[in-house]
Design an enzyme around this catalytic site. Sequence first.
Site, PDB file in Angstrom:
ATOM      1  N   HIS A 129       8.428   7.344   8.725  1.00 28.22           N
ATOM      2  CA  HIS A 129       9.094   7.558   7.438  1.00 28.22           C
ATOM      3  C   HIS A 129      10.545   7.950   7.684  1.00 28.22           C
ATOM      4  CE1 HIS A 129       5.803   7.271   4.440  1.00 28.22           C
ATOM      5  NE2 HIS A 129       5.065   7.444   5.527  1.00 28.22           N
ATOM      6  N   CYS A 152       4.671   9.728   0.798  1.00 29.57           N
ATOM      7  CA  CYS A 152       3.329  10.296   0.768  1.00 29.57           C
ATOM      8  C   CYS A 152       3.168  11.129  -0.494  1.00 29.57           C
ATOM      9  CB  CYS A 152       3.089  11.162   1.999  1.00 29.57           C
ATOM     10  SG  CYS A 152       1.472  11.979   1.995  1.00 29.57           S
ATOM     11  N   HIS A 208       4.207   4.674  12.835  1.00 26.05           N
ATOM     12  CA  HIS A 208       4.389   4.666  11.378  1.00 26.05           C
ATOM     13  C   HIS A 208       5.481   5.693  11.094  1.00 26.05           C
ATOM     14  CE1 HIS A 208       2.804   4.301   7.182  1.00 26.05           C
ATOM     15  NE2 HIS A 208       3.287   5.533   7.086  1.00 26.05           N
ATOM     16  N   ARG A 211       0.836  -1.207   0.000  1.00 27.02           N
ATOM     17  CA  ARG A 211       0.000   0.000   0.000  1.00 27.02           C
ATOM     18  C   ARG A 211       0.866   1.250   0.000  1.00 27.02           C
ATOM     19  NH1 ARG A 211      -0.800   4.704   2.625  1.00 27.02           N
ATOM     20  NH2 ARG A 211      -0.483   3.656   4.645  1.00 27.02           N
ATOM     21  N   ASP A 212       1.464   1.564   1.126  1.00 26.47           N
ATOM     22  CA  ASP A 212       2.292   2.767   1.224  1.00 26.47           C
ATOM     23  C   ASP A 212       3.447   2.712   0.233  1.00 26.47           C
ATOM     24  OD1 ASP A 212       3.883   4.957   2.110  1.00 26.47           O
ATOM     25  OD2 ASP A 212       3.056   4.758   4.114  1.00 26.47           O
ATOM     26  N   ASN A 271       8.936   4.150   4.356  1.00 23.16           N
ATOM     27  CA  ASN A 271       8.978   3.698   5.746  1.00 23.16           C
ATOM     28  C   ASN A 271      10.302   2.998   6.041  1.00 23.16           C
ATOM     29  OD1 ASN A 271       5.704   3.204   5.107  1.00 23.16           O
ATOM     30  ND2 ASN A 271       6.198   4.165   7.049  1.00 23.16           N
TER      31      ASN A 271
END
Length: 317
Positions: free
Chosen positions: A212, A243, A210, A18-19, A252
Amino acid sequence: MHPKATPPELLLEDEALRDGLQVEARIFSLEEKLHLFRLMRNAGVKRIQVGAFVHSRIIPQMADTDELVRTIGKQDATVVSALILNDKGLERALDCGVSHLSMSVSMSDTHSRKNARKPAAEALASMTRLIGDALKSGLDVRAGLQCVFGCIYEGRISEDAVLRATEKMVATGVKEINLADTTGMATPLAIRKMVTHVQDAFPGIRISLHLHDTRGLGLANMFAGYEAGVRSFDTCTAGLGGCPFVKGAAGNVPTEDAVNLFESMGIATGIDLAALCEAVDYLETTLVRPLPGRMRRVFVHSQEQGDVRETSKQNPG
Protein backbone atom coordinates in the site's frame (compact mmCIF):
# COMPACT_ATOMS: atom_id res chain seq x y z
CA MET A 1 19.23 -10.20 -6.26
CA HIS A 2 19.18 -12.74 -3.45
CA PRO A 3 21.50 -15.64 -4.34
CA LYS A 4 18.77 -18.26 -3.77
CA ALA A 5 16.23 -16.51 -5.99
CA THR A 6 15.70 -17.60 -9.56
CA PRO A 7 14.34 -15.01 -11.99
CA PRO A 8 10.93 -16.31 -13.13
CA GLU A 9 8.62 -14.15 -15.22
CA LEU A 10 7.56 -10.92 -13.52
CA LEU A 11 3.90 -11.09 -12.48
CA LEU A 12 1.72 -8.12 -11.59
CA GLU A 13 -1.56 -9.26 -10.04
CA ASP A 14 -4.18 -6.53 -10.42
CA GLU A 15 -6.55 -6.22 -7.45
CA ALA A 16 -8.60 -3.19 -8.47
CA LEU A 17 -11.77 -5.29 -8.66
CA ARG A 18 -11.31 -6.45 -5.06
CA ASP A 19 -8.96 -4.32 -2.97
CA GLY A 20 -9.79 -1.30 -5.11
CA LEU A 21 -13.56 -1.43 -5.12
CA GLN A 22 -14.08 -2.70 -1.57
CA VAL A 23 -13.60 0.78 -0.07
CA GLU A 24 -15.61 2.67 -2.68
CA ALA A 25 -18.99 4.08 -1.61
CA ARG A 26 -20.24 3.59 -5.16
CA ILE A 27 -21.29 0.00 -5.86
CA PHE A 28 -20.17 -1.14 -9.29
CA SER A 29 -22.69 -3.20 -11.25
CA LEU A 30 -21.84 -6.64 -12.64
CA GLU A 31 -21.64 -5.14 -16.14
CA GLU A 32 -19.24 -2.43 -14.96
CA LYS A 33 -17.02 -4.98 -13.26
CA LEU A 34 -16.99 -7.15 -16.37
CA HIS A 35 -16.00 -4.17 -18.49
CA LEU A 36 -13.13 -3.31 -16.15
CA PHE A 37 -11.99 -6.95 -16.11
CA ARG A 38 -11.93 -7.06 -19.92
CA LEU A 39 -9.97 -3.82 -20.16
CA MET A 40 -7.30 -5.18 -17.81
CA ARG A 41 -7.25 -8.60 -19.46
CA ASN A 42 -6.93 -7.08 -22.93
CA ALA A 43 -4.05 -4.92 -21.68
CA GLY A 44 -2.18 -8.13 -20.84
CA VAL A 45 -2.67 -8.47 -17.06
CA LYS A 46 -2.02 -12.16 -16.37
CA ARG A 47 -3.63 -12.53 -12.93
CA ILE A 48 -6.65 -10.55 -11.78
CA GLN A 49 -8.24 -10.76 -8.34
CA VAL A 50 -11.88 -10.16 -9.18
CA GLY A 51 -13.50 -10.15 -5.74
CA ALA A 52 -13.87 -11.67 -2.30
CA PHE A 53 -16.19 -14.31 -0.90
CA VAL A 54 -17.15 -12.33 2.19
CA HIS A 55 -20.46 -11.40 3.80
CA SER A 56 -22.29 -8.79 1.73
CA ARG A 57 -23.44 -7.00 4.87
CA ILE A 58 -19.82 -6.26 5.80
CA ILE A 59 -18.42 -5.58 2.32
CA PRO A 60 -21.44 -4.93 0.04
CA GLN A 61 -19.16 -4.12 -2.90
CA MET A 62 -18.25 -7.82 -3.10
CA ALA A 63 -21.81 -9.19 -3.02
CA ASP A 64 -21.80 -10.41 -6.64
CA THR A 65 -18.37 -12.08 -6.68
CA ASP A 66 -19.91 -15.52 -7.31
CA GLU A 67 -21.88 -14.28 -10.31
CA LEU A 68 -18.90 -12.34 -11.64
CA VAL A 69 -16.66 -15.43 -11.56
CA ARG A 70 -19.31 -17.51 -13.32
CA THR A 71 -19.87 -14.86 -15.98
CA ILE A 72 -16.15 -14.43 -16.66
CA GLY A 73 -15.79 -18.18 -17.05
CA LYS A 74 -12.56 -19.97 -17.89
CA GLN A 75 -9.82 -17.76 -19.30
CA ASP A 76 -6.96 -19.06 -21.41
CA ALA A 77 -4.30 -16.43 -20.66
CA THR A 78 -5.54 -14.80 -17.46
CA VAL A 79 -5.75 -16.37 -14.01
CA VAL A 80 -8.98 -15.37 -12.25
CA SER A 81 -8.43 -15.16 -8.50
CA ALA A 82 -10.50 -14.27 -5.43
CA LEU A 83 -10.04 -13.78 -1.69
CA ILE A 84 -11.57 -15.96 1.01
CA LEU A 85 -11.42 -15.70 4.80
CA ASN A 86 -13.50 -18.61 6.09
CA ASP A 87 -15.21 -21.94 5.41
CA LYS A 88 -18.27 -20.33 3.86
CA GLY A 89 -16.00 -18.46 1.47
CA LEU A 90 -14.33 -21.70 0.38
CA GLU A 91 -17.72 -23.30 -0.16
CA ARG A 92 -18.76 -20.42 -2.40
CA ALA A 93 -15.45 -20.49 -4.27
CA LEU A 94 -15.82 -24.18 -5.06
CA ASP A 95 -19.43 -23.72 -6.10
CA CYS A 96 -18.76 -20.98 -8.64
CA GLY A 97 -15.62 -22.56 -10.12
CA VAL A 98 -12.85 -20.09 -9.36
CA SER A 99 -9.44 -21.75 -9.82
CA HIS A 100 -7.11 -19.55 -7.74
CA LEU A 101 -7.54 -18.28 -4.19
CA SER A 102 -5.79 -15.79 -1.96
CA MET A 103 -6.05 -16.79 1.70
CA SER A 104 -4.47 -14.59 4.35
CA VAL A 105 -4.44 -13.68 8.02
CA SER A 106 -3.09 -10.73 9.97
CA MET A 107 0.09 -10.69 12.03
CA SER A 108 -1.54 -8.04 14.25
CA ASP A 109 -3.95 -9.29 16.89
CA THR A 110 -5.89 -6.00 16.91
CA HIS A 111 -6.16 -5.85 13.13
CA SER A 112 -7.13 -9.54 13.02
CA ARG A 113 -9.98 -8.98 15.47
CA LYS A 114 -11.27 -6.13 13.29
CA ASN A 115 -10.74 -7.83 9.94
CA ALA A 116 -11.48 -11.50 10.69
CA ARG A 117 -13.32 -11.22 14.02
CA LYS A 118 -10.71 -13.54 15.55
CA PRO A 119 -7.45 -13.22 17.51
CA ALA A 120 -4.40 -13.59 15.26
CA ALA A 121 -3.38 -17.01 16.62
CA GLU A 122 -6.86 -18.43 16.20
CA ALA A 123 -7.16 -16.96 12.71
CA LEU A 124 -3.83 -18.53 11.69
CA ALA A 125 -4.82 -21.98 12.97
CA SER A 126 -8.17 -21.75 11.21
CA MET A 127 -6.66 -20.51 7.96
CA THR A 128 -3.96 -23.17 7.73
CA ARG A 129 -6.64 -25.83 8.09
CA LEU A 130 -8.72 -24.08 5.43
CA ILE A 131 -5.75 -23.80 3.07
CA GLY A 132 -5.25 -27.55 3.40
CA ASP A 133 -8.91 -28.10 2.50
CA ALA A 134 -8.65 -25.83 -0.54
CA LEU A 135 -5.51 -27.58 -1.79
CA LYS A 136 -7.15 -30.99 -1.37
CA SER A 137 -10.05 -29.68 -3.47
CA GLY A 138 -7.64 -29.00 -6.34
CA LEU A 139 -7.49 -25.21 -6.07
CA ASP A 140 -4.34 -23.14 -6.50
CA VAL A 141 -3.75 -21.19 -3.29
CA ARG A 142 -1.62 -18.22 -2.40
CA ALA A 143 -1.22 -17.93 1.36
CA GLY A 144 -0.70 -14.49 2.83
CA LEU A 145 0.23 -12.55 5.93
CA GLN A 146 -1.14 -9.06 6.54
CA CYS A 147 0.48 -6.21 8.51
CA VAL A 148 3.88 -7.87 8.14
CA PHE A 149 5.76 -4.56 8.15
CA GLY A 150 3.95 -2.88 11.01
CA CYS A 151 0.52 -2.14 12.45
CA ILE A 152 -1.01 1.23 13.26
CA TYR A 153 -2.54 -0.33 16.37
CA GLU A 154 0.39 -2.39 17.65
CA GLY A 155 3.49 -0.93 16.02
CA ARG A 156 6.38 -3.17 14.95
CA ILE A 157 5.72 -6.79 14.05
CA SER A 158 8.34 -9.33 15.13
CA GLU A 159 10.27 -10.90 12.25
CA ASP A 160 10.41 -14.15 14.23
CA ALA A 161 6.62 -14.13 14.48
CA VAL A 162 6.38 -13.66 10.70
CA LEU A 163 8.74 -16.60 10.12
CA ARG A 164 6.77 -18.83 12.52
CA ALA A 165 3.50 -17.99 10.76
CA THR A 166 5.11 -18.53 7.36
CA GLU A 167 6.36 -21.95 8.50
CA LYS A 168 2.81 -23.00 9.42
CA MET A 169 1.52 -21.90 6.03
CA VAL A 170 4.35 -23.54 4.09
CA ALA A 171 3.58 -26.79 5.94
CA THR A 172 0.18 -26.88 4.18
CA GLY A 173 1.88 -27.30 0.81
CA VAL A 174 1.37 -23.84 -0.67
CA LYS A 175 4.01 -22.63 -3.12
CA GLU A 176 3.49 -18.87 -2.80
CA ILE A 177 3.52 -16.64 0.28
CA ASN A 178 2.25 -13.08 0.05
CA LEU A 179 3.77 -10.55 2.46
CA ALA A 180 1.44 -7.58 2.84
CA ASP A 181 2.26 -4.05 3.91
CA THR A 182 -1.38 -3.50 4.83
CA THR A 183 -0.79 -0.25 6.68
CA GLY A 184 1.82 1.16 4.31
CA MET A 185 4.46 1.35 7.04
CA ALA A 186 7.24 -0.50 5.17
CA THR A 187 10.50 1.04 3.99
CA PRO A 188 12.83 -0.28 1.28
CA LEU A 189 15.28 -1.49 3.94
CA ALA A 190 12.52 -3.28 5.85
CA ILE A 191 11.29 -4.91 2.62
CA ARG A 192 14.77 -6.12 1.70
CA LYS A 193 15.43 -7.45 5.20
CA MET A 194 12.13 -9.32 5.56
CA VAL A 195 12.23 -10.81 2.06
CA THR A 196 15.80 -12.02 2.63
CA HIS A 197 14.87 -13.64 5.93
CA VAL A 198 11.88 -15.46 4.42
CA GLN A 199 13.96 -16.58 1.43
CA ASP A 200 16.70 -17.90 3.70
CA ALA A 201 14.20 -19.86 5.79
CA PHE A 202 12.06 -21.13 2.88
CA PRO A 203 14.19 -21.11 -0.30
CA GLY A 204 11.67 -23.05 -2.40
CA ILE A 205 8.78 -20.66 -1.79
CA ARG A 206 7.75 -17.95 -4.25
CA ILE A 207 7.30 -14.64 -2.43
CA SER A 208 4.87 -11.95 -3.56
CA LEU A 209 4.43 -8.47 -2.11
CA HIS A 210 1.24 -6.51 -1.45
CA LEU A 211 2.25 -2.88 -1.03
CA HIS A 212 0.00 0.00 0.00
CA ASP A 213 1.22 3.46 -0.93
CA THR A 214 -0.02 5.19 2.24
CA ARG A 215 3.26 6.99 2.93
CA GLY A 216 4.35 7.37 -0.69
CA LEU A 217 6.95 4.59 -0.62
CA GLY A 218 5.07 2.02 -2.70
CA LEU A 219 7.25 2.10 -5.82
CA ALA A 220 10.46 2.34 -3.79
CA ASN A 221 9.38 -0.66 -1.75
CA MET A 222 8.46 -2.53 -4.92
CA PHE A 223 11.89 -1.99 -6.44
CA ALA A 224 13.56 -3.01 -3.17
CA GLY A 225 11.54 -6.22 -3.30
CA TYR A 226 12.58 -6.80 -6.90
CA GLU A 227 16.24 -6.30 -6.04
CA ALA A 228 15.83 -8.82 -3.22
CA GLY A 229 14.48 -11.41 -5.68
CA VAL A 230 10.69 -10.95 -5.58
CA ARG A 231 9.01 -11.45 -8.96
CA SER A 232 5.31 -11.21 -8.03
CA PHE A 233 3.59 -8.01 -6.91
CA ASP A 234 0.01 -6.97 -6.18
CA THR A 235 -1.07 -3.74 -7.83
CA CYS A 236 -4.31 -1.85 -8.46
CA THR A 237 -5.17 -0.07 -11.68
CA ALA A 238 -5.25 3.70 -11.00
CA GLY A 239 -4.01 3.16 -7.42
CA LEU A 240 -7.44 2.33 -6.04
CA GLY A 241 -7.92 0.63 -2.71
CA GLY A 242 -7.23 0.66 0.97
CA CYS A 243 -8.20 -1.36 4.01
CA PRO A 244 -11.63 -0.80 5.61
CA PHE A 245 -10.04 -1.47 9.01
CA VAL A 246 -6.99 0.78 8.65
CA LYS A 247 -7.94 4.44 8.77
CA GLY A 248 -6.06 6.52 6.23
CA ALA A 249 -4.72 3.56 4.28
CA ALA A 250 -4.05 4.45 0.65
CA GLY A 251 -4.44 2.10 -2.28
CA ASN A 252 -1.94 -0.31 -3.73
CA VAL A 253 0.81 0.75 -6.11
CA PRO A 254 -0.95 1.77 -9.35
CA THR A 255 -0.54 -0.97 -11.94
CA GLU A 256 0.27 1.51 -14.67
CA ASP A 257 3.03 3.09 -12.55
CA ALA A 258 4.49 -0.34 -11.79
CA VAL A 259 4.46 -1.17 -15.51
CA ASN A 260 6.34 2.05 -16.23
CA LEU A 261 8.85 1.37 -13.45
CA PHE A 262 9.81 -2.03 -14.80
CA GLU A 263 9.50 -1.40 -18.53
CA SER A 264 11.61 1.78 -18.30
CA MET A 265 14.41 -0.42 -16.91
CA GLY A 266 14.01 -3.02 -19.64
CA ILE A 267 12.14 -5.49 -17.41
CA ALA A 268 9.20 -6.93 -19.36
CA THR A 269 5.78 -6.97 -17.72
CA GLY A 270 3.75 -8.20 -20.69
CA ILE A 271 1.30 -5.34 -20.09
CA ASP A 272 0.43 -2.69 -22.68
CA LEU A 273 0.57 0.64 -20.88
CA ALA A 274 -1.56 2.46 -23.43
CA ALA A 275 -4.29 -0.17 -23.19
CA LEU A 276 -4.14 -0.17 -19.40
CA CYS A 277 -4.60 3.60 -19.39
CA GLU A 278 -8.02 2.95 -20.94
CA ALA A 279 -8.96 1.12 -17.74
CA VAL A 280 -7.68 4.05 -15.67
CA ASP A 281 -9.75 6.45 -17.77
CA TYR A 282 -12.81 4.26 -17.29
CA LEU A 283 -12.38 4.24 -13.51
CA GLU A 284 -11.81 7.99 -13.28
CA THR A 285 -14.83 8.66 -15.50
CA THR A 286 -17.05 6.27 -13.55
CA LEU A 287 -15.94 7.52 -10.13
CA VAL A 288 -15.92 11.16 -11.32
CA ARG A 289 -12.59 12.04 -9.74
CA PRO A 290 -8.88 11.85 -10.49
CA LEU A 291 -7.16 8.78 -9.04
CA PRO A 292 -3.61 8.43 -7.61
CA GLY A 293 -1.92 6.74 -10.57
CA ARG A 294 0.46 9.00 -12.49
CA MET A 295 1.11 7.34 -15.82
CA ARG A 296 -2.26 7.98 -17.48
CA ARG A 297 -1.69 11.73 -17.17
CA VAL A 298 1.89 11.33 -18.38
CA PHE A 299 0.66 9.27 -21.31
CA VAL A 300 -2.05 11.77 -22.27
CA HIS A 301 0.37 14.71 -22.15
CA SER A 302 2.92 12.73 -24.16
CA GLN A 303 0.30 12.05 -26.83
CA GLU A 304 -0.59 15.72 -26.98
CA GLN A 305 3.08 16.57 -27.44
CA GLY A 306 3.63 13.81 -29.99
CA ASP A 307 6.27 12.26 -27.75
CA VAL A 308 4.83 8.96 -26.54
CA ARG A 309 7.38 6.91 -24.63
CA GLU A 310 8.35 3.50 -25.90
CA THR A 311 7.07 2.00 -22.62
CA SER A 312 3.54 2.88 -23.70
CA LYS A 313 3.88 0.79 -26.86
CA GLN A 314 4.68 -2.57 -25.29
CA ASN A 315 2.91 -5.60 -26.68
CA PRO A 316 0.45 -7.28 -24.28
CA GLY A 317 2.41 -10.52 -24.53
